[in-house]
Design an enzyme around this catalytic site. Structure first.
Site, PDB file in Angstrom:
ATOM      1  CG  HIS A 160       4.788   5.042  70.160  1.00 27.38           C
ATOM      2  ND1 HIS A 160       4.349   5.760  69.069  1.00 27.38           N
ATOM      3  CD2 HIS A 160       5.721   5.829  70.766  1.00 27.38           C
ATOM      4  CE1 HIS A 160       4.991   6.922  69.015  1.00 27.38           C
ATOM      5  NE2 HIS A 160       5.827   6.997  70.039  1.00 27.38           N
ATOM      6  CG  ASP A 196       4.997  12.059  72.456  1.00 27.47           C
ATOM      7  OD1 ASP A 196       5.487  11.842  73.569  1.00 27.47           O
ATOM      8  OD2 ASP A 196       5.596  11.841  71.372  1.00 27.47           O
ATOM      9  CG  HIS A 198       7.678  10.541  68.558  1.00 26.65           C
ATOM     10  ND1 HIS A 198       8.215  10.946  69.766  1.00 26.65           N
ATOM     11  CD2 HIS A 198       8.710  10.489  67.674  1.00 26.65           C
ATOM     12  CE1 HIS A 198       9.534  11.131  69.614  1.00 26.65           C
ATOM     13  NE2 HIS A 198       9.849  10.866  68.362  1.00 26.65           N
ATOM     14  CG  ASP A 285       8.286  13.975  72.567  1.00 26.89           C
ATOM     15  OD1 ASP A 285       7.175  14.520  72.641  1.00 26.89           O
ATOM     16  OD2 ASP A 285       8.428  12.752  72.332  1.00 26.89           O
TER      17      ASP A 285
HETATM   18  C1  OKP Z   1       8.457   7.567  72.026  1.00 25.89           C
HETATM   19  B1  OKP Z   1       7.515   8.685  72.483  1.00 25.89           B
HETATM   20  C2  OKP Z   1      15.491   8.687  67.036  1.00 25.89           C
HETATM   21  C3  OKP Z   1      14.988   7.280  67.286  1.00 25.89           C
HETATM   22  C4  OKP Z   1      13.581   7.297  67.704  1.00 25.89           C
HETATM   23  C5  OKP Z   1      11.782   5.946  68.691  1.00 25.89           C
HETATM   24  C6  OKP Z   1      11.146   7.136  69.315  1.00 25.89           C
HETATM   25  C7  OKP Z   1      10.032   6.756  70.242  1.00 25.89           C
HETATM   26  C8  OKP Z   1       9.364   7.933  70.887  1.00 25.89           C
HETATM   27  N1  OKP Z   1      16.776   8.759  66.453  1.00 25.89           N
HETATM   28  N2  OKP Z   1      13.132   6.077  68.273  1.00 25.89           N
HETATM   29  O1  OKP Z   1       6.496   9.005  71.592  1.00 25.89           O
HETATM   30  O2  OKP Z   1       8.173   9.885  72.911  1.00 25.89           O
HETATM   31 ZN    ZN Z   2       7.358  11.177  71.643  1.00 28.25          ZN
END
Ligand code: OKP
Ligand code: ZN
Length: 343
Positions: A160, A196, A198, A285
């Site tokens: 990110h 990932d 996200h 994840d």
């Molecule tokens: C980082 B990586 C959920 C809040 C999420 C940010 C997530 C960051 C993910 N309730 N906050 O890509 O695993």
């Molecule tokens: Zn993630």
């Protein structure tokens, strides 16, 4: 497959994070790395090496000098300002506000160099982030020196983080730094495949205009999931990089059959691009029981994911990103790596 890891990466010890309107216990915690390391050893994946210090030059190939100065010097400024707890930003230079001149106050600096309020910055953060980047670089060098694969057990994660901003638990973009280093050390074409849950907004932004680094990402649809503001299907690169970014946003609830179809398409793009190295941003994840995610991959599916990547037959650098079901994280991660190595 060799693993690279440094205990210095454990110095980033976030306590709480802002999520869903609450201050809740942080999820990107040191035990994530320890659990993965334990499983790497238990299943005898291969030797575990300590990273070498690569210094600032390879970081400056991806991040701005001002941002790196901010990261290095911030904790001193924060404590000098009389603050004691971990730092969170609360004001940002969005549309119509000015990012420059860079503010002098700690709160202004935090907003200038971040994109979310969910990422605690603490006493050991800069040192840990630097060690995490060195871990990725050391693993990249193994590939440059002829290894068919390597595992960078990075923490904090990186995908990110952009050229001059942190967020999403990420400070230095380990995968991007490794990909750029490989470009600078003989690889003409490098692909980053981000699995990932996200979207890897930072990595996409860093390489968006470039045709020499292909960025492919399979992730939860940003219309309904973090990071919300990048990762849509129509984002396909710009300028000379047009066609060298591809996104597969998938609906919440996606399980292996639908995931595997997107993965197949991504693999087809990898075949066409024919990179000298694939950097896999390896988040775990997408797991069905991940506490902050909503896909349905099982432990066995991670084995399948690794097997599919192994069939590409390309030198592959795995860089750890997210994954927060700490109990299953080691198994899921090593499943990918063993699946890759074992065919
Ligand atoms: C980082 B990586 C959920 C809040 C999420 C940010 C997530 C960051 C993910 N309730 N906050 O890509 O695993
Ligand atoms: Zn993630």
């Amino acid at each position: 497959m060799k693993t690279v890891f440094s205990p210095v990466q454990l110095a980033h010890r976030p306590q709480r994070e802002i999520a869903d309107g609450e201050l809740v216990p942080a999820v990107e915690i040191p035990s994530r790395a320890e659990i993965v390391l334990d499983e790497v050893k238990r299943r005898r994946l291969g030797d575990v090496l300590s990273p070498d210090a690569f210094g600032r030059a390879p970081l400056e190939r991806v991040h701005t000098p001002a941002y790196l100065d901010f990261l290095d010097g911030f904790w001193n400024r924060w404590t000098a300002a009389g603050r004691s707890g971990e730092a969170f930003p609360y004001v940002w230079p969005v549309r119509g506000l000015r990012a420059d001149p860079v503010p002098e106050s700690v709160d202004g600096l935090l907003g200038r160099y971040s994109f979310d309020a969910g990422t605690p910055l603490g006493a050991g953060t800069a040192e840990a982030a630097r060690a995490s980047a060195d871990t990725a670089l050391t693993a990249a060098r193994l590939i440059r020196d002829g290894a068919g694969s390597a595992f960078a057990l990075c923490r904090p994660p990186g995908h990110h983080a952009g050229a001059d901003y942190y967020g999403g638990y990420c400070f230095l973009n380990n995968a991007a730094i490794a990909a750029q280093w490989l470009r600078d050390h003989g690889a003409a074409r490098v692909a980053v495949l981000d699995v990932d849950y996200h979207h890897g907004n930072g990595t996409q932004a860093i390489f968006y205009d470039r045709p020499d680094v292909l960025f492919l990402s399979i992730h939860a649809d940003p219309r309904v999931e973090y990071p919300f503001f990048l990762g849509h299907a129509e984002e396909a690169g710009a300028k000379a990089g047009t066609g060298y970014t591809r996104n597969w946003p998938l609906p919440l609830g996606t399980d292996w059959p639908a995931y595997a179809r997107a993965l197949e398409e991504a693999c087809r793009w990898l075949g066409v691009f024919s990179p000298e190295v694939v950097v896999v941003s390896l988040g775990l994840d997408c797991f069905e029981r991940d506490p902050i995610s909503k896909f349905g991959l099982t432990g066995d599916d991670f084995l399948r994911l690794g097997q599919r990547l192994g069939r590409l037959g390309l030198p592959t650098l795995f860089v750890l990103e997210g994954g927060y079901a700490v109990d299953a994280l080691g198994r899921n991660c090593v499943n990918v790596l063993e699946g890759f190595a074992g065919g």
